[in-house]
Design a protein around this motif. Structure first.
Motif, PDB file in Angstrom:
ATOM      1  N   PHE A   9       0.844  -1.204   0.000  1.00 61.40           N
ATOM      2  CA  PHE A   9       0.000   0.000   0.000  1.00 61.40           C
ATOM      3  C   PHE A   9       0.877   1.252   0.000  1.00 61.40           C
ATOM      4  O   PHE A   9       0.645   2.210  -0.727  1.00 61.40           O
ATOM      5  CB  PHE A   9      -0.913   0.059   1.240  1.00 61.40           C
ATOM      6  N   GLU A  10       1.898   1.212   0.860  1.00 58.90           N
ATOM      7  CA  GLU A  10       2.754   2.395   0.985  1.00 58.90           C
ATOM      8  C   GLU A  10       3.473   2.672  -0.338  1.00 58.90           C
ATOM      9  O   GLU A  10       3.457   3.795  -0.846  1.00 58.90           O
ATOM     10  CB  GLU A  10       3.774   2.199   2.124  1.00 58.90           C
ATOM     11  N   ALA A  30      -5.889   4.937   2.644  1.00 58.49           N
ATOM     12  CA  ALA A  30      -5.281   5.861   1.675  1.00 58.49           C
ATOM     13  C   ALA A  30      -5.212   5.184   0.297  1.00 58.49           C
ATOM     14  O   ALA A  30      -5.569   5.771  -0.724  1.00 58.49           O
ATOM     15  CB  ALA A  30      -3.878   6.264   2.138  1.00 58.49           C
ATOM     16  N   TRP A  31      -4.779   3.953   0.313  1.00 61.14           N
ATOM     17  CA  TRP A  31      -4.682   3.185  -0.944  1.00 61.14           C
ATOM     18  C   TRP A  31      -6.061   3.029  -1.564  1.00 61.14           C
ATOM     19  O   TRP A  31      -6.257   3.228  -2.772  1.00 61.14           O
ATOM     20  CB  TRP A  31      -4.068   1.808  -0.616  1.00 61.14           C
ATOM     21  N   ALA A  32      -7.033   2.710  -0.699  1.00 64.83           N
ATOM     22  CA  ALA A  32      -8.403   2.482  -1.181  1.00 64.83           C
ATOM     23  C   ALA A  32      -9.011   3.773  -1.731  1.00 64.83           C
ATOM     24  O   ALA A  32      -9.680   3.754  -2.773  1.00 64.83           O
ATOM     25  CB  ALA A  32      -9.256   1.941  -0.032  1.00 64.83           C
ATOM     26  N   ALA A  33      -8.774   4.894  -1.058  1.00 64.46           N
ATOM     27  CA  ALA A  33      -9.367   6.172  -1.498  1.00 64.46           C
ATOM     28  C   ALA A  33      -8.886   6.516  -2.896  1.00 64.46           C
ATOM     29  O   ALA A  33      -9.669   6.878  -3.775  1.00 64.46           O
ATOM     30  CB  ALA A  33      -8.989   7.286  -0.515  1.00 64.46           C
ATOM     31  N   ILE A  34      -7.580   6.368  -3.123  1.00 63.04           N
ATOM     32  CA  ILE A  34      -7.020   6.735  -4.431  1.00 63.04           C
ATOM     33  C   ILE A  34      -7.574   5.811  -5.518  1.00 63.04           C
ATOM     34  O   ILE A  34      -7.921   6.250  -6.613  1.00 63.04           O
ATOM     35  CB  ILE A  34      -5.473   6.716  -4.401  1.00 63.04           C
ATOM     36  N   HIS A  35      -7.706   4.524  -5.172  1.00 57.74           N
ATOM     37  CA  HIS A  35      -8.239   3.594  -6.174  1.00 57.74           C
ATOM     38  C   HIS A  35      -9.725   3.821  -6.420  1.00 57.74           C
ATOM     39  O   HIS A  35     -10.213   3.577  -7.521  1.00 57.74           O
ATOM     40  CB  HIS A  35      -7.962   2.142  -5.758  1.00 57.74           C
ATOM     41  N   ALA A  36     -10.432   4.244  -5.393  1.00 54.60           N
ATOM     42  CA  ALA A  36     -11.880   4.450  -5.559  1.00 54.60           C
ATOM     43  C   ALA A  36     -12.160   5.688  -6.406  1.00 54.60           C
ATOM     44  O   ALA A  36     -13.100   5.705  -7.194  1.00 54.60           O
ATOM     45  CB  ALA A  36     -12.541   4.591  -4.195  1.00 54.60           C
ATOM     46  N   LEU A  37     -11.356   6.712  -6.230  1.00 58.98           N
ATOM     47  CA  LEU A  37     -11.631   7.975  -6.933  1.00 58.98           C
ATOM     48  C   LEU A  37     -10.967   8.009  -8.308  1.00 58.98           C
ATOM     49  O   LEU A  37     -11.592   8.404  -9.298  1.00 58.98           O
ATOM     50  CB  LEU A  37     -11.174   9.159  -6.079  1.00 58.98           C
ATOM     51  N   GLY A  38      -9.711   7.614  -8.358  1.00 62.29           N
ATOM     52  CA  GLY A  38      -8.978   7.661  -9.621  1.00 62.29           C
ATOM     53  C   GLY A  38      -8.887   9.085 -10.154  1.00 62.29           C
ATOM     54  O   GLY A  38      -9.448  10.021  -9.560  1.00 62.29           O
ATOM     55  N   VAL A  39      -8.188   9.234 -11.256  1.00 66.13           N
ATOM     56  CA  VAL A  39      -7.986  10.575 -11.827  1.00 66.13           C
ATOM     57  C   VAL A  39      -9.339  11.238 -12.116  1.00 66.13           C
ATOM     58  O   VAL A  39      -9.569  12.405 -11.798  1.00 66.13           O
ATOM     59  CB  VAL A  39      -7.147  10.473 -13.127  1.00 66.13           C
ATOM     60  N   LYS A  40     -10.262  10.437 -12.648  1.00 63.56           N
ATOM     61  CA  LYS A  40     -11.559  10.996 -13.028  1.00 63.56           C
ATOM     62  C   LYS A  40     -12.303  11.528 -11.792  1.00 63.56           C
ATOM     63  O   LYS A  40     -12.843  12.642 -11.810  1.00 63.56           O
ATOM     64  CB  LYS A  40     -12.378   9.906 -13.728  1.00 63.56           C
ATOM     65  N   GLY A  41     -12.296  10.736 -10.741  1.00 68.14           N
ATOM     66  CA  GLY A  41     -12.996  11.149  -9.519  1.00 68.14           C
ATOM     67  C   GLY A  41     -12.387  12.407  -8.925  1.00 68.14           C
ATOM     68  O   GLY A  41     -13.101  13.342  -8.529  1.00 68.14           O
ATOM     69  N   TYR A  42     -11.047  12.454  -8.884  1.00 72.49           N
ATOM     70  CA  TYR A  42     -10.396  13.655  -8.331  1.00 72.49           C
ATOM     71  C   TYR A  42     -10.671  14.873  -9.206  1.00 72.49           C
ATOM     72  O   TYR A  42     -10.822  15.988  -8.708  1.00 72.49           O
ATOM     73  CB  TYR A  42      -8.888  13.432  -8.160  1.00 72.49           C
ATOM     74  N   CYS A  43     -10.721  14.644 -10.538  1.00 73.34           N
ATOM     75  CA  CYS A  43     -11.014  15.772 -11.446  1.00 73.34           C
ATOM     76  C   CYS A  43     -12.431  16.288 -11.209  1.00 73.34           C
ATOM     77  O   CYS A  43     -12.662  17.493 -11.171  1.00 73.34           O
ATOM     78  CB  CYS A  43     -10.852  15.354 -12.905  1.00 73.34           C
ATOM     79  N   GLU A  44     -13.366  15.352 -11.026  1.00 74.29           N
ATOM     80  CA  GLU A  44     -14.756  15.789 -10.774  1.00 74.29           C
ATOM     81  C   GLU A  44     -14.840  16.555  -9.470  1.00 74.29           C
ATOM     82  O   GLU A  44     -15.496  17.602  -9.378  1.00 74.29           O
ATOM     83  CB  GLU A  44     -15.691  14.577 -10.725  1.00 74.29           C
ATOM     84  N   ASN A  45     -14.176  16.032  -8.446  1.00 77.57           N
ATOM     85  CA  ASN A  45     -14.169  16.753  -7.155  1.00 77.57           C
ATOM     86  C   ASN A  45     -13.573  18.139  -7.318  1.00 77.57           C
ATOM     87  O   ASN A  45     -14.088  19.119  -6.775  1.00 77.57           O
ATOM     88  CB  ASN A  45     -13.352  15.986  -6.110  1.00 77.57           C
TER      89      ASN A  45
END
Ligand SMILES: Cc1ncc(COP(=O)(O)O)c(C=O)c1O
Length: 477
Positions: free
Chosen positions: A77-78, A298-313
């Protein structure tokens, strides 16, 4: 007061249901972040995301990253989180880093690292110094204190970014590190990292970018087509970056990153004691035990959102930011401080007889949890996607609050407004420190005295009345 008496352990364990009910009841007095009435402290996306994070956290609740050989999952994960973050910052093949417990640890560590790097190059002892903007997060002053590094503050220009010429003048043979924020906490302004990078290269001094706040937002504003001044490893002088996954990365609390351009730097962060009777000990960061749950989340959050999710946020956050900023500018008597580069900013009054802290008190009374800044005085905002639903309520309450204070200027001499006003203007800063120390001692005494005044503000009425007794009322109140 938390307790009215010293609490002792129950003789026998209580029923889980009873314990949980009691805990929930205590929570009833907390600030309401679910309704987006707070502007810092909690980066809440939505209940679905939170439930998912809890599951991810729960899967690795007991695991300990103290020993990465024992828990290979946590090391994975790290490594993944660090690599994904480093690539987001264009770190190149040699970039390395560690997960930390939060932004503060990610700011403390580079100070230790660069102090020891500088020491490794010199034969004679010297008193290390670092140069940071006046707007640097307080974690940097904490680091200076903890690691015996003298902190030299570079002044800000009128736009609240650091004055690079002043930085240049402060450099001397003892300088171990330069620092810039992307962006700063008080004003949301990105320092001219490109210029700092040039200075750092000319003098061969490491440059750290504190992107604890902006790290997981700025790259996505850029991807959405927004203008973001360069702040990452694309600038050759940048040697390290800190970025919090538990802020705009929307992970569970207890997760940040510190990324170095290469191991050449990070090796000085490692602690090794080969003689400890408990065994040869090695650790990469400040903590001993490192919580598996926060690594996993932390690992899960990044995988759940991905670039698209972070862009939408990022799109949503910046839309709300625009709405709030234009709404605040449209209220007569208010102005935004500087030209914030992101979703974090402060505002104060453009009319002399309006008191910004009194406006803050009115907002508190209307059920908001308002953060204050000083030098210059202001109210602070940090936007998350959830704030979309309260923009118009906030702006209408703010307008009402301004009108109330305009019609009753005496409010500036009362309650928290008087206290904050006095604290902001008090010339003898040592006295404030002494009073706050007393407050801390009370807060951490066996009874856990809560020095609150019924509002949300972390300084006691007692502190204020002490000031009042000693110094009378400040001129402006
Ligand atoms: C720029 C910056 N650096 C460091 C920190 C410290 O982060 P933490 O509160 O996670 O320790 C913050 C917190 O807001 C910040 O804004």
């Amino acid at each position: 007061m938390i307790n009215t008496r010293m609490k002792t352990m129950p003789e026998t364990g209580l029923e889980h249901a009873e314990i949980l009910a009691q805990m929930k009841q205590y929570g009833g007095e907390d600030v309401n972040y679910q309704d987006s009435r707070t502007w810092s402290l909690v980066y809440h996306l939505d209940e679905k995301h939170t439930d998912f994070l809890k599951q991810a956290y729960g899967l690795y609740f007991s695991e300990n990253a103290l020993n990465p050989m024992a828990f290979k999952s946590l090391k994975r994960f790290e490594t993944d989180v660090i690599n994904m973050t480093a690539s987001m910052f264009h770190g190149g093949k040699k970039a390395v880093g560690t997960l930390t417990s939060g932004g503060t640890e990610s700011c403390l560590l580079p100070v230790l690292t660069y102090r020891d790097l500088a020491k490794s190059k010199r034969k004679l002892p010297f008193r290390p110094e670092m140069i940071v903007p006046q707007s640097a997060h307080v974690a940097w002053s904490k680091a200076a204190k903890y690691f015996g590094v003298k902190i030299r503050y570079a002044p800000l220009k009128s736009d609240f970014s650091v004055d690079v010429e002043a930085v240049r003048k402060l450099i001397n043979r003892r300088t171990i590190l330069l620092m810039g924020s992307a962006p700063s906490y008080p004003h949301g302004v990105i320092d001219p990292i490109g210029e700092l990078s040039n200075v750092a290269q000319q003098h061969n001094i490491p440059l750290h970018v504190d992107a604890c706040l902006g790290g997981f937002l700025l790259p996505f504003i850029e991807k959405n087509g927004g203008t973001v001044p360069p702040f990452d490893f694309r600038l050759a002088g940048v040697t390290s970056i800190s970025a919090d996954v538990h802020k705009y990365g929307f992970a569970a609390k207890g997760a940040s990153t510190v990324i170095y351009r290469s191991m050449k730097y990070m090796q000085h962060q490692f602690f090794i004691d080969e003689d400890w009777p408990g065994g040869v000990f090695a650790s990469p960061a400040l903590l001993g035990t490192r919580p598996g749950g926060s690594f996993a989340a932390a690992w899960a959050a990044i995988h759940a959102l991905g670039v698209k999710g972070y862009c939408e946020n990022a799109r949503q956050i910046m839309k709300v930011t625009d709405q709030l900023q234009s709404g605040i500018k449209a209220i007569e008597g208010l102005k935004i401080l500087g030209k914030p580069d992101m979703s974090v900013f402060a505002f104060n009054c453009s009319e002399e007889n309006l008191n910004i802290f009194a406006i803050g008190d009115q907002m508190d009374a209307l059920g908001w949890h308002i953060d204050r800044v000083q030098r210059p005085e202001g109210l602070h905002i940090m936007v998350t996607p959830g704030h979309a639903k309260i923009v118009s309520q906030y702006l209408s309450d703010l307008k009402t609050s301004v009108e109330t204070v305009r019609s009753k200027p005496e409010l500036g001499a009362k309650g928290n407004a008087a206290m904050y006003g006095m604290i902001a203007k008090m010339p003898f800063r040592g006295i404030i420190k002494k009073e706050v120390l007393k407050m801390m001692k009370a807060l951490y005494s066996p009874t856990g005295d809560m020095p609150m005044d019924g509002g949300n503000n972390p300084l006691s009425v007692r502190v204020m009345s002490k000031f009042m007794q000693r110094f009378g009322r400040s001129k402006n109140n």
